[in-house]
Design a protein around this motif. Structure first.
Motif, mmCIF file in Angstrom:
data_model
loop_
_atom_site.group_PDB
_atom_site.id
_atom_site.type_symbol
_atom_site.label_atom_id
_atom_site.label_comp_id
_atom_site.label_asym_id
_atom_site.label_seq_id
_atom_site.Cartn_x
_atom_site.Cartn_y
_atom_site.Cartn_z
ATOM 1 N N GLY A 87 46.792 1.324 26.770
ATOM 2 C CA GLY A 87 46.194 1.078 25.474
ATOM 3 C C GLY A 87 44.873 1.778 25.247
ATOM 4 O O GLY A 87 44.387 1.817 24.115
ATOM 5 N N LEU A 88 44.271 2.330 26.280
ATOM 6 C CA LEU A 88 42.979 3.003 26.106
ATOM 7 C C LEU A 88 43.122 4.416 25.556
ATOM 8 O O LEU A 88 42.167 4.981 25.037
ATOM 9 N N GLY A 89 44.294 5.012 25.707
ATOM 10 C CA GLY A 89 44.489 6.359 25.187
ATOM 11 C C GLY A 89 44.111 7.418 26.197
ATOM 12 O O GLY A 89 43.798 7.117 27.351
ATOM 13 N N PRO A 90 44.136 8.676 25.755
ATOM 14 C CA PRO A 90 43.928 9.796 26.675
ATOM 15 C C PRO A 90 42.467 9.966 27.100
ATOM 16 O O PRO A 90 41.552 9.426 26.475
ATOM 17 N N ILE A 91 42.286 10.763 28.137
ATOM 18 C CA ILE A 91 40.952 11.128 28.628
ATOM 19 C C ILE A 91 40.257 11.992 27.572
ATOM 20 O O ILE A 91 40.859 12.905 27.013
ATOM 21 N N LYS A 92 38.994 11.681 27.306
ATOM 22 C CA LYS A 92 38.195 12.462 26.358
ATOM 23 C C LYS A 92 36.856 12.767 27.008
ATOM 24 O O LYS A 92 36.075 11.868 27.278
ATOM 25 N N TRP A 93 36.625 14.055 27.257
ATOM 26 C CA TRP A 93 35.392 14.479 27.940
ATOM 27 C C TRP A 93 34.321 14.888 26.955
ATOM 28 O O TRP A 93 34.582 15.554 25.959
ATOM 29 N N MET A 94 33.065 14.494 27.272
ATOM 30 C CA MET A 94 31.896 14.989 26.538
ATOM 31 C C MET A 94 30.860 15.473 27.548
ATOM 32 O O MET A 94 30.717 14.887 28.624
ATOM 33 N N LEU A 95 30.148 16.509 27.200
ATOM 34 C CA LEU A 95 29.100 17.030 28.062
ATOM 35 C C LEU A 95 27.968 16.006 28.137
ATOM 36 O O LEU A 95 27.456 15.559 27.101
ATOM 37 N N ALA A 96 27.589 15.621 29.345
ATOM 38 C CA ALA A 96 26.519 14.645 29.540
ATOM 39 C C ALA A 96 25.229 15.292 30.025
ATOM 40 O O ALA A 96 24.129 14.917 29.628
ATOM 41 N N VAL A 97 25.374 16.280 30.927
ATOM 42 C CA VAL A 97 24.227 17.013 31.450
ATOM 43 C C VAL A 97 24.583 18.502 31.437
ATOM 44 O O VAL A 97 25.585 18.900 32.033
ATOM 45 N N PHE A 98 23.828 19.287 30.713
ATOM 46 C CA PHE A 98 24.090 20.710 30.524
ATOM 47 C C PHE A 98 23.297 21.489 31.583
ATOM 48 O O PHE A 98 22.067 21.573 31.498
#
Ligand SMILES: [Zn+2]
Length: 77
Positions: free
Chosen positions: A62-73
């Protein structure tokens, strides 16, 4: 959540790279630490590498797919 000890190693940024959501297996244009916004899992990606495949980690139903966001550039000179 990514940790750090010395504040002198990091600085706040308003770079647009932090605003995009990326899918599994997508090329990571920006090197650094990526965080799954669904579950909080984090990975380190080198420049030119791809984000982990969809089987990298599992979400509860129920949580759905993995979604990545940049946290530390990561910055290079
Ligand atoms: Zn996740």
């Amino acid at each position: 959540m990514a940790l750090y000890k010395y504040g002198s190693s990091l600085q706040p940024s308003q770079h647009s790279a932090f605003d995009s959501i990326h899918s599994s297996g997508e090329e990571a244009i920006h090197p650094g630490i990526y965080r799954c916004v669904v579950c909080g899992d984090e990975v380190v990606i080198a420049k030119g590498h791809t984000l982990p495949s969809p089987d990298h980690h599992q979400h509860k139903p129920g949580l759905g797919p993995i979604k990545w966001m940049l946290a530390v550039f990561a910055q290079s000179n």
